[in-house]
Motif scaffolding. Structure first.
Motif, PDB file in Angstrom:
ATOM      1  N   LEU A  78     -19.064 -20.898  25.435  1.00 55.19           N
ATOM      2  CA  LEU A  78     -17.700 -21.152  25.226  1.00 55.19           C
ATOM      3  C   LEU A  78     -16.905 -21.400  26.122  1.00 55.19           C
ATOM      4  O   LEU A  78     -16.711 -20.468  27.113  1.00 55.19           O
ATOM      5  CB  LEU A  78     -17.419 -19.943  23.585  1.00 55.19           C
ATOM      6  CG  LEU A  78     -16.041 -20.194  23.146  1.00 55.19           C
ATOM      7  CD1 LEU A  78     -17.859 -21.273  22.039  1.00 55.19           C
ATOM      8  CD2 LEU A  78     -16.303 -19.314  22.079  1.00 55.19           C
ATOM      9  N   SER A  79     -15.525 -22.115  26.382  1.00 48.78           N
ATOM     10  CA  SER A  79     -14.872 -22.530  27.497  1.00 48.78           C
ATOM     11  C   SER A  79     -13.438 -23.034  26.379  1.00 48.78           C
ATOM     12  O   SER A  79     -13.388 -24.318  26.012  1.00 48.78           O
ATOM     13  CB  SER A  79     -15.467 -23.080  28.715  1.00 48.78           C
ATOM     14  OG  SER A  79     -14.852 -22.779  29.638  1.00 48.78           O
ATOM     15  N   LEU A  80     -12.251 -21.976  26.855  1.00 45.21           N
ATOM     16  CA  LEU A  80     -11.209 -23.215  26.064  1.00 45.21           C
ATOM     17  C   LEU A  80      -9.905 -23.206  27.655  1.00 45.21           C
ATOM     18  O   LEU A  80     -10.345 -22.811  28.752  1.00 45.21           O
ATOM     19  CB  LEU A  80      -9.976 -21.313  26.144  1.00 45.21           C
ATOM     20  CG  LEU A  80      -9.310 -21.563  25.353  1.00 45.21           C
ATOM     21  CD1 LEU A  80      -8.742 -22.678  24.018  1.00 45.21           C
ATOM     22  CD2 LEU A  80      -8.327 -20.086  25.557  1.00 45.21           C
ATOM     23  N   VAL A  81      -9.931 -24.277  27.206  1.00 47.24           N
ATOM     24  CA  VAL A  81      -8.375 -25.430  28.087  1.00 47.24           C
ATOM     25  C   VAL A  81      -7.079 -24.434  27.528  1.00 47.24           C
ATOM     26  O   VAL A  81      -7.299 -25.275  26.171  1.00 47.24           O
ATOM     27  CB  VAL A  81      -8.261 -26.101  28.328  1.00 47.24           C
ATOM     28  CG1 VAL A  81      -7.879 -27.189  29.209  1.00 47.24           C
ATOM     29  CG2 VAL A  81      -9.702 -27.043  29.070  1.00 47.24           C
ATOM     30  N   LEU A 153     -20.058 -26.079  24.244  1.00 54.56           N
ATOM     31  CA  LEU A 153     -18.353 -26.154  24.124  1.00 54.56           C
ATOM     32  C   LEU A 153     -17.277 -25.664  24.028  1.00 54.56           C
ATOM     33  O   LEU A 153     -16.992 -24.418  25.153  1.00 54.56           O
ATOM     34  CB  LEU A 153     -18.847 -25.212  22.564  1.00 54.56           C
ATOM     35  CG  LEU A 153     -17.100 -24.739  21.184  1.00 54.56           C
ATOM     36  CD1 LEU A 153     -17.426 -26.574  20.815  1.00 54.56           C
ATOM     37  CD2 LEU A 153     -17.771 -24.047  20.128  1.00 54.56           C
ATOM     38  N   LEU A 154     -16.451 -26.836  24.388  1.00 54.79           N
ATOM     39  CA  LEU A 154     -15.373 -26.980  25.151  1.00 54.79           C
ATOM     40  C   LEU A 154     -14.181 -26.802  24.060  1.00 54.79           C
ATOM     41  O   LEU A 154     -13.990 -27.631  22.839  1.00 54.79           O
ATOM     42  CB  LEU A 154     -15.333 -28.483  26.485  1.00 54.79           C
ATOM     43  CG  LEU A 154     -13.788 -27.738  26.662  1.00 54.79           C
ATOM     44  CD1 LEU A 154     -13.858 -27.085  28.481  1.00 54.79           C
ATOM     45  CD2 LEU A 154     -14.135 -29.785  27.425  1.00 54.79           C
ATOM     46  N   LEU A 155     -13.327 -25.592  24.268  1.00 56.04           N
ATOM     47  CA  LEU A 155     -12.142 -25.557  23.315  1.00 56.04           C
ATOM     48  C   LEU A 155     -10.889 -26.313  24.097  1.00 56.04           C
ATOM     49  O   LEU A 155     -10.276 -25.482  25.509  1.00 56.04           O
ATOM     50  CB  LEU A 155     -11.849 -24.072  22.945  1.00 56.04           C
ATOM     51  CG  LEU A 155     -13.394 -22.827  22.109  1.00 56.04           C
ATOM     52  CD1 LEU A 155     -12.879 -22.443  22.084  1.00 56.04           C
ATOM     53  CD2 LEU A 155     -13.101 -24.194  21.098  1.00 56.04           C
ATOM     54  N   LEU A 156     -10.269 -27.051  22.791  1.00 58.11           N
ATOM     55  CA  LEU A 156      -8.797 -27.671  23.717  1.00 58.11           C
ATOM     56  C   LEU A 156      -8.068 -27.561  22.720  1.00 58.11           C
ATOM     57  O   LEU A 156      -7.606 -27.636  21.984  1.00 58.11           O
ATOM     58  CB  LEU A 156      -9.320 -29.254  24.155  1.00 58.11           C
ATOM     59  CG  LEU A 156     -10.785 -29.920  24.925  1.00 58.11           C
ATOM     60  CD1 LEU A 156     -10.769 -31.453  24.436  1.00 58.11           C
ATOM     61  CD2 LEU A 156     -10.145 -30.013  26.574  1.00 58.11           C
ATOM     62  N   ASP A 157      -7.173 -27.091  23.849  1.00 55.46           N
ATOM     63  CA  ASP A 157      -5.528 -26.083  22.504  1.00 55.46           C
ATOM     64  C   ASP A 157      -4.767 -27.132  23.479  1.00 55.46           C
ATOM     65  O   ASP A 157      -3.789 -27.781  24.273  1.00 55.46           O
ATOM     66  CB  ASP A 157      -5.060 -25.067  23.419  1.00 55.46           C
ATOM     67  CG  ASP A 157      -4.306 -25.120  21.982  1.00 55.46           C
ATOM     68  OD1 ASP A 157      -3.720 -25.573  21.072  1.00 55.46           O
ATOM     69  OD2 ASP A 157      -3.904 -23.264  22.466  1.00 55.46           O
TER      70      ASP A 157
END
Ligand SMILES: Nc1ncnc2c1ncn2[C@@H]1O[C@H](COP(=O)(O)OP(=O)(O)O)[C@@H](O)[C@H]1O
Ligand SMILES: [Mg+2]
Length: 233
Positions: A78-81, A153-157
């Motif tokens: 899991l990776s959050l921007v 899974l890329l999380l983009l805020d």
């Protein structure tokens, strides 16, 4: 891949997410759209583990990660921007990318070349400090840095925040390209409903901490209520 069940989250005693349930399947791009203050950032932080869940479950490939610390979720892919394109301003573009890969067991040089092909400006600015980049270039760097970790899974805020339409188009085009070429799975939250739903396969609408609609992106874009509320239609 990701299953969120009845998730709640609060700041102190004030609950801002109320029983959110959603899922993301492998290879999908899923958008959660909503106005300022709807709870989009809180939802992303809770999924990433940088804000605690008040109740409910977060499962990653069936494994319950609701209480797992953020860094261990990174280890699970899991990776959050985060919102507001956080780059390491005093460091060079190249060093920012290298930091994104510090846990990677992949071919870091090849990954960097792929990111520089996706965002050519990052190759041109390789030796410059990240703080000297424009807002759009910093957002590209933040996304590329997150992808250097080879997330599943890329999380983009809200990657479009504060950027000009032409820059938003460039960034969303690059995300679509990466999705096509490598099957990247993405969960994106956005206030820019048109851009996000144009990129995504499916979407959810978040209003004051509750999901109030979901469907295929083209159906949501064609929905008169959504057009009135979010698309100036
Ligand atoms: N650190 C915080 N402390 C207290 N309330 C917060 C904090 N961050 C956000 N909120 C509140 O939680 C709600 C959801 O905010 P947020 O998740 O940032 O929404 P969005 O990203 O959709 O704009 C808002 O009412 C906001 O004022
Ligand atoms: Mg936000």
């Amino acid at each position: 891949m990701l299953a969120v069940e009845d998730l709640s989250a609060a700041y102190g005693r004030i609950e801002v997410l109320h029983g959110v349930s959603l899922k993301v399947d492998p290879g999908e791009i899923v958008a959660i759209v909503g106005a300022n203050g709807a709870g989009k950032t809180t939802l992303m932080k809770t999924i990433a583990g940088v804000h605690p869940a008040g109740g409910g479950r977060i499962r990653l490939d069936g494994e319950d990660v609701t209480r797992l610390p953020a860094h261990k979720r990174v280890g699970r892919g899991l990776s959050l921007v985060p919102e507001g394109r956080q780059v390491f301003a005093p460091l060079s573009v190249a060093d920012n990318l290298a930091l994104g890969a510090f846990r990677s067991e992949g071919d870091v040089a090849a990954d960097r070349a792929a990111m520089e092909a996706l965002f050519p400006i990052l190759a041109e600015r390789r030796a410059q400090t990240a703080g000297g980049l424009s807002g759009g270039q910093q957002q590209m760097l933040a996304i590329a840095r997150a992808m250097m970790a080879r997330p599943r899974l890329l999380l983009l805020d809200e990657p479009s925040m504060g950027l000009a339409p032409i820059v938003i188009k460039d960034i969303f085009r690059a995300l679509a390209e990466r999705h096509r070429s490598s099957g990247l799975t993405v969960l994106i939250v956005e206030q820019n409903v048109a851009a996000a739903l144009s990129l995504a396969d499916r979407g959810y609408v978040l209003e004051t901490g509750r999901l109030v609609a979901e469907g295929r992106s083209e159906d949501l874009l064609a929905d008169p209520a959504i057009q009135r509320a979010y698309l100036g239609g």
